[in-house]
Structures are given as C-alpha cells and as structure tokens.
Design an enzyme around this catalytic site. Structure first.
Site, PDB file in Angstrom:
ATOM      1  N   ARG A 164      52.765  15.270  17.674  1.00 28.77           N
ATOM      2  CA  ARG A 164      51.987  16.144  16.792  1.00 28.77           C
ATOM      3  C   ARG A 164      51.579  15.340  15.566  1.00 28.77           C
ATOM      4  NH1 ARG A 164      54.653  14.999  12.890  1.00 28.77           N
ATOM      5  NH2 ARG A 164      53.481  16.586  11.760  1.00 28.77           N
ATOM      6  N   GLY A 165      50.733  15.966  14.715  1.00 28.21           N
ATOM      7  CA  GLY A 165      50.153  15.228  13.598  1.00 28.21           C
ATOM      8  C   GLY A 165      48.779  14.720  14.038  1.00 28.21           C
ATOM      9  N   ALA A 166      47.770  14.974  13.204  1.00 25.96           N
ATOM     10  CA  ALA A 166      46.383  14.744  13.640  1.00 25.96           C
ATOM     11  C   ALA A 166      46.121  13.322  14.174  1.00 25.96           C
ATOM     12  CB  ALA A 166      45.431  15.095  12.495  1.00 25.96           C
TER      13      ALA A 166
ATOM     14  N   ASP B 223      44.278  18.179   8.889  1.00 30.36           N
ATOM     15  CA  ASP B 223      43.930  18.191  10.314  1.00 30.36           C
ATOM     16  C   ASP B 223      42.427  18.177  10.512  1.00 30.36           C
ATOM     17  OD1 ASP B 223      46.789  19.374  10.205  1.00 30.36           O
ATOM     18  OD2 ASP B 223      46.428  18.666  12.257  1.00 30.36           O
TER      19      ASP B 223
ATOM     20  N   ASN C 277      44.977  22.295   6.920  1.00 30.90           N
ATOM     21  CA  ASN C 277      46.239  21.574   7.101  1.00 30.90           C
ATOM     22  C   ASN C 277      47.314  22.597   7.467  1.00 30.90           C
ATOM     23  OD1 ASN C 277      47.768  19.069   7.006  1.00 30.90           O
ATOM     24  ND2 ASN C 277      48.796  19.938   5.228  1.00 30.90           N
ATOM     25  N   LYS C 278      48.511  22.111   7.687  1.00 29.35           N
ATOM     26  CA  LYS C 278      49.630  22.945   8.130  1.00 29.35           C
ATOM     27  C   LYS C 278      49.720  24.232   7.306  1.00 29.35           C
ATOM     28  CE  LYS C 278      51.735  22.583  10.882  1.00 29.35           C
ATOM     29  NZ  LYS C 278      51.325  23.328  12.104  1.00 29.35           N
TER      30      LYS C 278
HETATM   31  O1  MRU Z   1      51.213  21.226  13.883  1.00 30.69           O
HETATM   32  P1  MRU Z   1      51.340  19.792  13.479  1.00 30.69           P
HETATM   33  O2  MRU Z   1      52.744  19.349  13.256  1.00 30.69           O
HETATM   34  O3  MRU Z   1      50.558  18.882  14.406  1.00 30.69           O
HETATM   35  O4  MRU Z   1      50.601  19.743  12.069  1.00 30.69           O
HETATM   36  C1  MRU Z   1      50.551  18.532  11.382  1.00 30.69           C
HETATM   37  C2  MRU Z   1      49.934  18.663  10.048  1.00 30.69           C
HETATM   38  O5  MRU Z   1      49.486  19.713   9.653  1.00 30.69           O
HETATM   39  C3  MRU Z   1      49.796  17.423   9.250  1.00 30.69           C
HETATM   40  O6  MRU Z   1      49.867  17.709   7.890  1.00 30.69           O
HETATM   41  C4  MRU Z   1      48.411  16.793   9.549  1.00 30.69           C
HETATM   42  O7  MRU Z   1      48.246  16.603  10.917  1.00 30.69           O
HETATM   43  C5  MRU Z   1      48.237  15.518   8.860  1.00 30.69           C
HETATM   44  S1  MRU Z   1      49.388  14.348   9.444  1.00 30.69           S
HETATM   45  C6  MRU Z   1      48.968  12.805   9.169  1.00 30.69           C
END
Ligand code: MRU
Length: 348
Positions: free
Chosen positions: A46-48, A237, A247-248
């Site tokens: 996970r994470g963009a 994201d 974002n999250k």
């Molecule tokens: O649901 P996730 O864990 O994939 O969400 C991740 C986030 O919201 C991060 O803040 C975002 O992807 C940036 S990470 C470099």
C-alpha cells in the site's frame, strides 16, 4: 531492503507483506499478475508510489505469462490485464500513471515479437521502481529545509519506505532532517482504521532511531492547540490541478486543526501523484473499503461494535488547497497559488 522488487532469477514480484507488520516481517512472491493485483486490493502492499511500482511489475508479469504468438493477440491480452490491475484501487493515481507508462512503451515499440515487448515492459517497470527512490531522495532534500532543529511534527498514515519502493515521501523528509542532525520528534497519528501510523510508521521510526509518540487521531487537535507542534507532514494519493490533496482519511481534519492554529501543513508527493486532468479535488474518486475494517480492531480480529452494527469506511478524504502551506515535489516546493505553481513545474 525494498518494499517491492522484481526478482530476475525467479521472475517474480517480491514484496513485504505489510498486513503482518509490526508483529512479523514476511516477504511474499507473486508469479501471477492477478494475484499481484489482489495484493494491491488487499493491502499487502500500500502507499501510492509502492502501488504504482507494483502495478508496473504486475503488468510486466502479465506479459511474461502471455502465450500469445501474434503481436495483436499479445497486445490485446496486455490491455485486458491492464484493466484488471487498474481496478485494484481507485484513488492513488500512481497506479494508472504507471500502467499508462508501460502501455505507451508497448504502443511505441516497433517490435513484432511479443518476446521483445516483454523485455521492454519489464525494463520500464524496473525504471519506474529505480526512479521512485531517486525522486524520494530529491523530495527529501527540498523538504528537509522546511524542518527546524527541535521541531515536533505530526505525521499522518505511513509515507515511509514502506509506502514507496524505498526511502519514503513525507516520512523520508523527516528521516533526512534527522540524518542531518536536526532534533525532531514525531507525533504519529495512529491512523484508524488500518493503523498505518501505529503499525508501520512507528516500526520505521524505531529502525531509524527517530524519537516519536503514537497519538490517537483524535488527539491531534489537542496538541496543535496547546502549542506542542511546529509542523504537520503528510503524503498524497492524488493531487488535483488546483492543489487539492486526496490522502488517507483524517488528513482533512488534521489540516483544519493545523490551519486554525497557524501550524503549517506540508504535503510531500512526487509529480506522478499530480492529476492534471482533474480541475479540483471534488473530482477525485474516493475508495470506500469494507466496513469490517471499522467494526473490528484489525481485519478478521476482535469486534469492537455490537453484532449487527454497520459502518462507513471511506479510505481517503480531500484537503482543500487553502489549508496547505506547501507541496514538496522532487522538482521544488510549490507554494500558493498552487494552480499556477503546479502548472509551472509540469513544464520543468
Ligand atoms: O490506504 P493506504 O495505506 O494505501 O494509504 C496511503 C496513504 O494515504 C499515504 O499517505 C499516501 O499513499 C502517500 S504515501 C507515500
């Protein structure tokens, strides 16, 4: 160690299973592109930026799996695999960006042999992964200048090495400031419901030796109001052309509380996270995940609500640009007015 990588001996994607951290460190391997797409949906990865690299490797895997002997049949298979991968998660634009980079390479290639295009796709996926690390280091250099010795920083979700191929975005900035000798302390939003902060960010901070305290997401306003915090950092994201940031979930409330208390909130994200096609944040698709994530402490874990309770679980929210002090990219830090600034860096 990389969050996600291609193993050219076994011809598979290898990634850290982030669902098991911090309790267990396990790497999993995928030789099937559909399983790799599922690993994005199920948040093994996970994470963009990490999702983007995984999507690219998944498409390279689909190419390897293809048995098509004509170039047209091969291209059709790749395009249909790309649709499966694109459907894995909707909000992080890095996924679509990475898939489209590979499809463009395929379309531009003059090769008439599927074998040659398989190589082209794998090379491009590997390039995306390498570039991600370089991009993160450049963002860290720009962003670390914003951090002063002695700062206490609220950080939301996980934006570290685990959210990228390596190093990280917002957490990468904090990590570099720490390595430069600045004394920083991080208040780690636990980030309900998946607890990326408490589970993953805290795990990374332990490894880097950066002092931190985990706080419940609800406590951020308290610390911002009592003067304990100098800066807020988070990732993205998807960023709309006007600088609105998806974002999250919880980033919006955090940014509101920061703004009300004159604490600058900075977003750190690569240019690949900017969606120039979308005029503003209201157009960003927001993923809604299973209510189980809210009703149980961990998916499949102990229930925290009565039997029969229902829940809503948007995974992201949109922070309007007016609440953001600056957007740190690999090119420079962009300041308001964001629409103009983001347009300018597009040309650099
Ligand atoms: O649901 P996730 O864990 O994939 O969400 C991740 C986030 O919201 C991060 O803040 C975002 O992807 C940036 S990470 C470099």
């Amino acid at each position: 160690m990389r969050t996600v990588e291609w193993d050219s001996t076994k011809n598979c994607i290898r990634m850290i299973d982030q669902r098991l951290l911090p309790g267990r460190f396990v790497q999993v391997e995928f030789t099937d592109y559909q399983q790799a797409a599922n690993s994005i949906r199920d948040m093994v990865v996970r994470g963009a930026p990490a999702i983007g690299a995984t999507a690219a490797f998944a498409l390279a895997l689909a190419a390897r799996q293809s048995k098509a002997d004509s170039i047209n049949a091969f291209k059709n298979e790749i395009e249909s695999a790309s649709r499966v991968i694109l459907n894995a998660r909707p909000t992080a634009v890095n996924l679509a960006w990475a898939v489209s980079r590979l499809l463009t390479k395929m379309q531009e290639s003059k090769a008439q042999d599927p074998g040659q295009i398989k190589e082209v796709l794998l090379l491009e996926a590997q390039r995306i992964a390498e570039e991600d690390i370089e991009t993160n280091l450049r963002m860290a250099e720009h962003g670390a200048k914003l951090i002063d010795d002695g700062d206490t920083i609220i950080h939301h979700c996980n934006t570290g090495a685990l959210a990228t191929v390596d190093w990280g975005t917002a957490l990468g900035v904090i990590r570099l400031a720490h390595e430069q000798g600045k004394r920083v302390r991080v208040l780690v939003d636990e980030t309900r419901p998946r607890l990326q902060g408490a589970r993953l960010t805290a795990w990374e901070l332990e490894r880097y030796g950066i002092p931190y305290d985990i706080i419940s997401d609800n406590a951020a306003g308290y610390f911002l109001r009592n003067g304990a915090v100098q800066k807020v950092f988070f990732g993205a994201d998807r960023i709309a052309a006007n600088g609105d940031v998806a974002n999250k979930i919880g980033t919006y409330m955090l940014s509101l509380a920061a703004f009300d208390n004159h604490v600058p909130a900075f977003c750190v994200a690569p240019v690949s996270t900017i969606d120039y096609e979308l005029a503003n944040g209201s157009l960003i698709p927001i993923e809604e995940r299973s209510m189980d994530e809210v009703l149980n402490i961990q998916a499949g874990g102990e229930a925290i609500a009565p039997k029969g309770a229902t829940a809503r679980n948007p995974a992201f929210d949109v922070t309007p640009n007016r609440l953001i002090r600056g957007i740190v990219t690999e090119k420079c830090v962009v300041y308001p007015p964001f629409e103009k600034g983001l347009k300018e860096i597009h040309k650099l």
